[in-house]
Write an enzyme that holds these catalytic residues in place. Structure first.
Site, PDB file in Angstrom:
ATOM      1  N   TYR A 141       0.851  -1.204   0.000  1.00  0.00           N
ATOM      2  CA  TYR A 141       0.000   0.000   0.000  1.00  0.00           C
ATOM      3  C   TYR A 141       0.884   1.250   0.000  1.00  0.00           C
ATOM      4  CZ  TYR A 141      -3.226   3.688   1.144  1.00  0.00           C
ATOM      5  OH  TYR A 141      -3.934   4.867   1.095  1.00  0.00           O
ATOM      6  N   ARG A 188       2.387   8.429  13.068  1.00  0.00           N
ATOM      7  CA  ARG A 188       2.127   9.682  13.790  1.00  0.00           C
ATOM      8  C   ARG A 188       0.633   9.988  13.822  1.00  0.00           C
ATOM      9  NH1 ARG A 188       3.489  14.719  10.491  1.00  0.00           N
ATOM     10  NH2 ARG A 188       1.475  14.055   9.689  1.00  0.00           N
ATOM     11  N   ARG A 201     -10.231   4.873   8.245  1.00  0.00           N
ATOM     12  CA  ARG A 201      -9.438   3.955   7.408  1.00  0.00           C
ATOM     13  C   ARG A 201      -8.069   3.852   8.078  1.00  0.00           C
ATOM     14  NH1 ARG A 201      -8.332   4.556   1.273  1.00  0.00           N
ATOM     15  NH2 ARG A 201      -7.838   2.345   1.384  1.00  0.00           N
ATOM     16  N   PHE A 261      15.971  19.116  -1.279  1.00  0.00           N
ATOM     17  CA  PHE A 261      14.566  18.769  -1.517  1.00  0.00           C
ATOM     18  C   PHE A 261      14.262  17.363  -0.999  1.00  0.00           C
ATOM     19  CE2 PHE A 261      10.558  18.189  -3.507  1.00  0.00           C
ATOM     20  CZ  PHE A 261      10.572  16.952  -4.132  1.00  0.00           C
TER      21      PHE A 261
HETATM   22  O1  LIG Z   1      -4.193  13.846   2.520  1.00  0.00           O
HETATM   23  C1  LIG Z   1      -3.117  14.269   3.027  1.00  0.00           C
HETATM   24  O2  LIG Z   1      -2.893  15.450   3.361  1.00  0.00           O
HETATM   25  C2  LIG Z   1      -2.050  13.239   3.303  1.00  0.00           C
HETATM   26  O3  LIG Z   1      -2.308  12.177   2.420  1.00  0.00           O
HETATM   27  C3  LIG Z   1      -1.620  10.962   2.752  1.00  0.00           C
HETATM   28  C4  LIG Z   1      -2.599   9.818   2.644  1.00  0.00           C
HETATM   29  O4  LIG Z   1      -3.774  10.041   2.267  1.00  0.00           O
HETATM   30  O5  LIG Z   1      -2.139   8.684   2.951  1.00  0.00           O
HETATM   31  C5  LIG Z   1      -0.488  10.681   1.717  1.00  0.00           C
HETATM   32  O6  LIG Z   1      -0.985  10.784   0.379  1.00  0.00           O
HETATM   33  C6  LIG Z   1      -0.148   9.991  -0.508  1.00  0.00           C
HETATM   34  C7  LIG Z   1      -0.740  10.021  -1.924  1.00  0.00           C
HETATM   35  C8  LIG Z   1      -0.483  11.328  -2.612  1.00  0.00           C
HETATM   36  C9  LIG Z   1       1.026  11.656  -2.638  1.00  0.00           C
HETATM   37  C10 LIG Z   1       1.132  13.134  -2.888  1.00  0.00           C
HETATM   38  C11 LIG Z   1       2.542  13.663  -2.886  1.00  0.00           C
HETATM   39  C12 LIG Z   1       3.173  13.947  -1.680  1.00  0.00           C
HETATM   40  C13 LIG Z   1       4.420  14.557  -1.676  1.00  0.00           C
HETATM   41  C14 LIG Z   1       5.055  14.897  -2.887  1.00  0.00           C
HETATM   42  C15 LIG Z   1       6.304  15.562  -2.906  1.00  0.00           C
HETATM   43  C16 LIG Z   1       6.876  15.929  -4.115  1.00  0.00           C
HETATM   44  C17 LIG Z   1       6.244  15.630  -5.332  1.00  0.00           C
HETATM   45  C18 LIG Z   1       5.031  14.969  -5.326  1.00  0.00           C
HETATM   46  C19 LIG Z   1       4.403  14.596  -4.119  1.00  0.00           C
HETATM   47  C20 LIG Z   1       3.164  13.958  -4.120  1.00  0.00           C
HETATM   48  C21 LIG Z   1       0.643  11.659   1.904  1.00  0.00           C
HETATM   49  O7  LIG Z   1       0.628  12.783   1.437  1.00  0.00           O
HETATM   50  N1  LIG Z   1       1.678  11.146   2.587  1.00  0.00           N
HETATM   51  C22 LIG Z   1       2.865  11.956   2.827  1.00  0.00           C
HETATM   52  C23 LIG Z   1       4.060  11.164   2.406  1.00  0.00           C
HETATM   53  C24 LIG Z   1       4.109  11.015   0.888  1.00  0.00           C
HETATM   54  C25 LIG Z   1       5.558  11.144   0.500  1.00  0.00           C
HETATM   55  C26 LIG Z   1       5.719  11.149  -1.010  1.00  0.00           C
HETATM   56  C27 LIG Z   1       7.177  11.313  -1.319  1.00  0.00           C
HETATM   57  C28 LIG Z   1       7.926  10.196  -1.692  1.00  0.00           C
HETATM   58  C29 LIG Z   1       9.264  10.316  -1.990  1.00  0.00           C
HETATM   59  C30 LIG Z   1       9.905  11.551  -1.916  1.00  0.00           C
HETATM   60  C31 LIG Z   1      11.276  11.705  -2.223  1.00  0.00           C
HETATM   61  C32 LIG Z   1      11.874  12.943  -2.152  1.00  0.00           C
HETATM   62  C33 LIG Z   1      11.143  14.063  -1.773  1.00  0.00           C
HETATM   63  C34 LIG Z   1       9.783  13.945  -1.479  1.00  0.00           C
HETATM   64  C35 LIG Z   1       9.146  12.693  -1.544  1.00  0.00           C
HETATM   65  C36 LIG Z   1       7.778  12.567  -1.243  1.00  0.00           C
HETATM   66 MG   LIG Z   2      -4.860   8.759   0.878  1.00  0.00          MG
END
Ligand SMILES: O=C(O)CO[C@@H](C(=O)O)[C@@H](OCCCCCc1ccc2ccccc2c1)C(=O)NCCCCCc1ccc2ccccc2c1
Ligand SMILES: [Mg+2]
Ligand SMILES: [Mg+2]
Length: 343
Positions: A141, A188, A201, A261
């Site tokens: 997931y 967290r 969920r 970044f």
């Molecule tokens: O609804 C919410 O506010 C939180 O949702 C969480 C959930 O629903 O599980 C969950 O949603 C996940 C699905 C959508 C992902 C959106 C995303 C997040 C960060 C980014 C950073 C840079 C570019 C694109 C990105 C896309 C969420 O936001 N979790 C926070 C951790 C996600 C980390 C993603 C990520 C992965 C690798 C990376 C590597 C380097 C820098 C940033 C990185 C960022």
């Molecule tokens: Mg989600």
């Protein structure tokens, strides 16, 4: 640099980015010029997809097909939707602004964003109908919702030529970067998630929490404090598995702004895990790093030496707590911390 007057749709996108996510907005806006817009749009496209996933008011019969087809909607200038909560509603209702900027991006960037959106949507759809039961489900997931973000970012870095072409096919290490961040959030956000109305969920795997209690909600009860904290420490130990691979990934980066970044969210994550370790506060409130500590890291994170120092600092906090607990701490944590400290 002097801000040139932006086209209205691009101004909307940065305005939305700053509204929906303070932490990622800061690090995305520090990226080199040629990556800033593609990564900003990558964020907003996936945040829109996640807003559909998260919206419990959308019936499964509508949600599952929409998650699977969303990667085509991102090319449709008329597409928008009334759903989500808070500032996400504005993102979804004014979504054509995101599409306008997306269609103006270099074709190589559009291809990466569309391909990751397709894979993430299919993965989210798979988990609408089934729960996270095993640790393998948990890793799968988190791969879908965050590992794929890391994989896509590595492909964008390679396309921009700011990093070597090896990043175009670095799925394993990129995946660990995402799992480290997503698992930290899942740990967290225990209380916020379990209080979610109408139906929470939860993504904590039963293979782990089942060893400490009959239901995940049991850990909210004051009488189950010891079991709750033991389960929490096991979850933190599982998340720490990814730390050394994140360090390995970041040691391959060459561009300083790309490094920052990537490194800043990782340091925030290990700092949060250190705060969560053995901390019953996770089950009674929200555990957040102090802004002063965050600021300190935001400023002084330029080299791998800075990064090792930050990881060592937090790994030592956890290791010390292991000793003070004087219990045979989970072997995973010890070995991982040992590796992190001596990487
Ligand atoms: O609804 C919410 O506010 C939180 O949702 C969480 C959930 O629903 O599980 C969950 O949603 C996940 C699905 C959508 C992902 C959106 C995303 C997040 C960060 C980014 C950073 C840079 C570019 C694109 C990105 C896309 C969420 O936001 N979790 C926070 C951790 C996600 C980390 C993603 C990520 C992965 C690798 C990376 C590597 C380097 C820098 C940033 C990185 C960022
Ligand atoms: Mg989600
Ligand atoms: Mg979400």
């Amino acid at each position: 640099a002097k801000q040139l007057p932006k086209q209205p749709s691009l101004a909307f996108c940065y305005d939305m980015l700053n509204q929906v996510s303070r932490s990622f907005a800061i690090v995305i806006q520090q990226l080199p010029e040629q990556l800033r817009d593609p990564v900003c749009i990558f964020y907003l496209v996936l945040r829109a997809l996640d807003t559909i996933e998260d919206d419990m008011a959308i019936p499964q019969s509508t949600k599952v097909p929409l998650l699977k087809v969303f990667y085509e909607k991102i090319y449709d200038r008329s597409w928008k939707m009334s759903c989500g909560q808070g500032s996400y509603v504005r993102l979804m209702e004014h979504y054509p602004n995101v599409t306008d900027v997306f269609l103006g991006l270099d074709m190589s960037y559009q291809k990466v964003i569309a391909d990751i959106t397709r894979r993430m949507g299919a993965g989210m759809a798979e988990f609408i109908e089934k729960d996270v039961a095993t640790v393998a489900d948990y890793d799968l997931y988190c791969h879908y919702v965050a590992g794929l973000v890391g994989i896509g970012l590595s492909q964008l870095f390679a396309s921009s030529k700011l990093e070597s072409r090896q990043f175009a096919s670095m799925e394993n290490l990129s995946n660990h970067m995402g799992l480290f961040l997503q698992k930290t959030n899942i740990i967290r956000d225990y209380l916020e998630d379990i209080m979610e109305e109408p139906a929470p969920r939860m993504f904590w795997p039963k293979e782990i929490w089942g060893k400490y209690g009959k239901t995940l909600a049991d850990f909210k009860e004051p009488g189950n404090k010891a079991a709750a904290v033991a389960c929490l420490n096991h979850m933190v130990g599982d998340a720490l598995r990814h730390a050394e691979h994140s360090l390995a990934y970041m040691s391959k980066l060459h561009d300083r702004q790309v490094f920052r970044f990537c490194a800043i969210p990782q340091v925030m994550a290990i700092g949060t895990l250190a705060l969560c370790w053995n901390n019953h506060g996770v089950f009674t409130g929200v555990v957040k790093m102090r802004r002063g500590e965050v600021a300190k890291y935001m400023l002084s994170l330029d080299t791998m030496a800075d990064l090792y120092q930050a990881f060592d600092h937090f790994a030592a906090i956890i290791a010390k707590r292991c000793e003070t607990m004087r219990k045979p701490s989970d072997p995973v944590v010890k070995t991982t911390l040992g590796r992190v400290q001596h990487v």
